[in-house]
Design a protein around this motif. Structure first.
Motif, mmCIF file in Angstrom:
data_model
loop_
_atom_site.group_PDB
_atom_site.id
_atom_site.type_symbol
_atom_site.label_atom_id
_atom_site.label_comp_id
_atom_site.label_asym_id
_atom_site.label_seq_id
_atom_site.Cartn_x
_atom_site.Cartn_y
_atom_site.Cartn_z
ATOM 1 N N PRO A 199 32.416 14.088 31.485
ATOM 2 C CA PRO A 199 32.261 15.385 30.570
ATOM 3 C C PRO A 199 32.225 16.068 31.368
ATOM 4 C CG PRO A 199 30.405 13.609 31.684
ATOM 5 C CD PRO A 199 31.764 13.428 32.207
ATOM 6 N N MET A 200 32.832 17.262 30.733
ATOM 7 C CA MET A 200 33.012 18.725 31.758
ATOM 8 C C MET A 200 33.298 19.623 29.858
ATOM 9 S SD MET A 200 36.660 20.062 33.424
ATOM 10 C CE MET A 200 36.059 21.958 33.211
ATOM 11 N N ILE A 201 32.177 20.658 30.100
ATOM 12 C CA ILE A 201 32.840 21.803 29.056
ATOM 13 C C ILE A 201 33.263 23.662 29.669
ATOM 14 C CG2 ILE A 201 31.385 23.619 27.418
ATOM 15 C CD1 ILE A 201 29.095 21.549 27.457
ATOM 16 N N ALA A 258 31.629 16.082 23.929
ATOM 17 C CA ALA A 258 31.449 15.794 25.923
ATOM 18 C C ALA A 258 31.204 14.732 26.503
ATOM 19 C CB ALA A 258 31.061 16.974 26.942
ATOM 20 N N VAL A 259 29.850 14.101 26.237
ATOM 21 C CA VAL A 259 29.147 12.698 27.033
ATOM 22 C C VAL A 259 29.013 12.337 25.393
ATOM 23 C CG1 VAL A 259 27.955 14.715 28.552
ATOM 24 C CG2 VAL A 259 27.170 13.614 26.197
ATOM 25 N N SER A 260 29.392 11.905 24.226
ATOM 26 C CA SER A 260 29.609 11.214 23.268
ATOM 27 C C SER A 260 30.454 10.246 23.533
ATOM 28 C CB SER A 260 29.176 11.379 21.873
ATOM 29 O OG SER A 260 30.224 11.477 21.584
ATOM 30 N N GLY A 261 30.514 8.548 23.083
ATOM 31 C CA GLY A 261 31.331 7.995 23.196
ATOM 32 C C GLY A 261 32.417 8.222 24.656
ATOM 33 N N ARG A 262 34.032 7.787 24.243
ATOM 34 C CA ARG A 262 34.188 7.877 25.662
ATOM 35 C C ARG A 262 34.481 9.623 26.367
ATOM 36 N NH1 ARG A 262 41.268 7.122 26.208
ATOM 37 N NH2 ARG A 262 40.214 4.575 26.664
ATOM 38 N N PRO A 263 34.026 10.390 27.497
ATOM 39 C CA PRO A 263 33.435 11.262 27.678
ATOM 40 C C PRO A 263 34.082 11.765 28.099
ATOM 41 C CG PRO A 263 32.289 9.256 29.206
ATOM 42 C CD PRO A 263 33.407 8.747 28.284
ATOM 43 N N GLY A 264 34.742 13.490 27.839
ATOM 44 C CA GLY A 264 35.689 14.251 28.067
ATOM 45 C C GLY A 264 35.852 16.153 27.717
ATOM 46 N N GLY A 265 36.530 16.342 28.264
ATOM 47 C CA GLY A 265 36.596 17.769 28.540
ATOM 48 C C GLY A 265 36.044 18.542 27.618
ATOM 49 N N VAL A 266 35.084 20.021 27.366
ATOM 50 C CA VAL A 266 34.991 20.219 25.939
ATOM 51 C C VAL A 266 35.571 21.924 26.253
ATOM 52 C CG1 VAL A 266 33.740 21.180 24.196
ATOM 53 C CG2 VAL A 266 34.184 18.456 24.751
ATOM 54 N N TYR A 267 36.344 22.269 25.385
ATOM 55 C CA TYR A 267 36.996 24.055 25.656
ATOM 56 C C TYR A 267 35.467 24.993 24.643
ATOM 57 C CZ TYR A 267 38.486 28.546 25.326
ATOM 58 O OH TYR A 267 38.381 29.574 25.326
ATOM 59 N N LEU A 268 34.890 25.699 24.945
ATOM 60 C CA LEU A 268 33.948 26.490 24.137
ATOM 61 C C LEU A 268 34.960 27.877 24.083
ATOM 62 C CD1 LEU A 268 31.900 26.670 22.343
ATOM 63 C CD2 LEU A 268 30.448 26.508 23.952
#
Ligand code: ADP
Ligand code: TPW
Ligand code: MG
Length: 582
Positions: free
Chosen positions: A112-114, A168-178
């Motif tokens: 998870p990252m933003i 980012a953190v729910s379900g399969r974690p991953g990257g989020v762009y803001l």
């Protein structure tokens, strides 16, 4: 929650006129703080310089880097290690693109990252009027990450941060762009309206229990196994499922294989670890329990010779939070969808003290192979060739990690990575960070900085000389923040090895070779850290012990036999076949 007295500075560095107002700068900071984000990784420039300053002034840890990719990698590693999204901040267009590789890599790794990037205003970008660092960043980021959002109004900052954290953190974690257009930072709102617009995210990664009938089905399949095998992946490490996994392995007596970043969930020295008999157990097992691991290229897609599928199809039980992962490569007989801790607890509830442990023929056959392979490896590790081989150098690293099990090991390279993975035992969970699902070079110093910053522990980075070069400038960052990171560069003068020659006979060097005997230790010395050059195992052992005792940034340039490596390390077979031109 703290909403601050009116902004000390806005984008133009002018004090806000009205003490009853707040602005985008402070709302963003407050939204992050409200949600327990205490560290920012990034690289300054318009429009985020002042934001990072203000964040630091208000008590956030702000770690700035020399290249955004390394800041992004640091955020990703922080996300994996803490379970909170790691946050990276960059400027627009080029800074954003530099950070994007890390965002895509985080998504691929399920970390998870933003990534928060400043951007130009919509009206200019959409008419392509040529703004300073203009780019339609949202559109570019979208296909490369799990979710992408843009915040246009200061009153939406609370919602934007909440959505980013959840994605980012729910379900399969991953990257989020803001995406934050620069003007947002200086937009003002009445203080009270701003305060009320922020959201404290409740239960961002909800537990998810598997359906009871699926649990019974999985247990029934497991009971039928004659040669069961568990494979642990980095999803299990991320999920902090070590207690449940430990109990499961102890109660069932099933042998297990850890993927590289799952090493240490149980100590690698555990008697049920089948790592030293990997080929055998993959081929011979009949029921395989996949725990937080994908059947991707790292496991030969669950097919072919590796799995000896010609002996009859194996049965798979797969524990994963992502339902669409199931059947992605081969048929999965018993999917168990949920978070790993809940799935493991559900399985454990159906395993009592009368559980039939695997037949001894299976465990004894594994033990026999393990012993044979371990003996061969021990002989190799005891050799003292000059120059050092990968194995002899790693015998020192192995001992140092054994003596310092709390230390976090970061590793990248080809031969360096492969040998380190199999030779260096890990004893505790989440102590190993490496090239991950993509096998990407360049994670080294970003991961090392983050590991040190978010855990406070010693870091040992085992780096191929090529791999190190991708993020090597961050030794300045290690020195600036005085981090206890010991970098060991396995210097074999090149990519895979240092002996390639230019087949044309021309004077350019071959594509894979570097300047011979480069003094990497001087890079660290240039910034006030400790540099050491070693040519023997004893020297390496001593230098690592000193680095750890001193707790200061250290780079050990370890001279490795330039002929020792193989092309692409252990994945030589992935190189395309080549015909010989007449
Ligand atoms: P490895 O590289 O170690 O083989 P992968 O990255 O391929 O592991 O697999 C990790 C898997 O773990 C992914 O399929 C992901 O959906 C899953 N995962 C991540 N976090 C959780 C969690 N909390 N609960 C269940 N599954 C998870
Ligand atoms: C972003 C391709 C895989 S491994 C490697 C490269 C360039 C370097 C191997 O040399 P090193 O290790 O680090 O010196 P060693 O011990 O074998 O000598 N670009 C990216 N990622 C990858 N994976 C590559 C290129 C590659
Ligand atoms: Mg090398």
């Amino acid at each position: 929650m703290s909403i601050h007295e009116p902004a000390i500075r806005c984008e133009t560095n002018e004090p806000l006129a009205d003490p009853e107002l707040t602005d985008g700068f402070h709302l963003l900071l407050d939204a992050l703080k409200l949600n327990d984000i205490d560290t920012l990784f990034g690289l300054p420039g318009i429009p985020i310089t002042d934001f990072l300053r203000t964040a630091q002034a208000e008590g956030m840890r702000v770690i700035t880097f020399r290249h955004e990719q390394n800041a992004g990698n640091a955020a990703a590693a922080a996300g994996f290690l803490t379970g909170k999204p790691g946050v990276c901040m960059t400027v627009s267009a080029p800074g954003f693109l530099n950070g994007l590789t890390a965002l895509a890599n985080a998504t691929t790794n399920c970390f998870p990252m933003i990534l928060i990037s400043g951007s130009s205003e919509r009206e200019i970008v959409d008419l392509q009027q040529g703004d300073y660092e203009e780019m339609d960043q949202l559109a570019i980021a979208k296909p490369l990450c799990k979710a992408a959002y843009r915040i246009l109004q200061a009153k939406d900052i609370g919602v934007g941060i909440a959505r980013a954290i959840r994605a980012a953190v729910s379900g399969r974690p991953g990257g989020v762009y803001l995406d934050l257009p620069a003007r947002l930072f200086s937009q003002t709102l009445p203080l009270e309206v701003g305060r009320q617009s922020l959201i404290n995210v409740v239960d961002p990664a909800p537990r998810q229990f598997p359906a009871p009938d699926r649990v019974s089905h999985a247990l029934a399949l497991l009971k039928s196994a004659k040669k069961p095998l568990v494979i642990l992946g980095k999803g299990a490490a991320y999920a902090r499922a070590e207690c449940e996994i430990n109990a499961f392995i102890e109660k069932t007596g099933i042998p297990y294989l850890p993927m590289s970043m799952a090493k240490g969930l149980l100590p690698d020295t555990h008697e049920l670890s089948a790592a030293a008999a990997r080929s055998y157990v993959l081929q011979e097992s009949d029921v395989v329990v996949l725990i937080g691991v994908r059947l991707n290229w790292l496991l030969s897609h669950g097919k072919g010779k590796t799995w000896a599928q010609e002996k009859g199809p194996k049965k798979f039980i797969q524990l994963d939070i992502a339902p669409t992962e199931i059947d992605s490569n081969v048929a999965i007989d018993a999917p168990l969808i949920g978070d790993i801790v809940s799935c493991m607890q559900s399985l454990l509830a159906g395993i009592d003290n009368h559980w039939q442990k695997p037949p001894t023929e299976w465990t004894a056959a594994i033990a026999e192979r393990k012993e044979k392979n371990a003996k061969k490896m021990a002989e190799k590790l005891a050799e003292r060739p000059s120059p050092m081989s990968f194995q002899s150098a790693l015998s020192a690293v192995k001992q140092v990690v054994k003596d310092n099990p709390e230390a976090i090991v970061v590793s990248e390279g080809a031969n360096t990575l492969d040998f380190a993975r199999s030779i260096v035992d890990m004893y505790l969970p989440r102590k190993r960070l490496d090239v991950g699902t993509w096998g990407v070079m360049g994670i080294g110093m970003g991961f090392a900085v983050a590991a040190s910053v978010v855990t406070g522990h010693q870091v040992i980075a085992i780096e191929g000389d090529s791999a190190f070069g991708f993020s090597g400038m961050e030794v300045e960052t290690l020195c600036r923040y005085q981090l206890p990171v010991c970098v060991v560069v396995f210097n074999n003068n090149g990519i895979y090895k240092g002996t390639d020659i230019n087949a044309s006979g021309g004077k350019d060097p071959a594509p894979t070779v570097f300047v011979k005997n480069a003094c990497y230790e001087m890079l660290m010395e240039a910034f006030g850290g400790r540099g050491v050059h070693v040519t023997t195992v004893d020297q390496l052992h001593q230098a690592m012990n000193e680095a750890i005792a001193l707790g200061i940034p250290t780079l050990i340039n370890a001279h490795i036999d330039e002929t020792a490596g193989t092309e692409s390390g252990r994945i030589t077979s992935l190189n395309p076949a080549k015909t010989t031109r007449k």
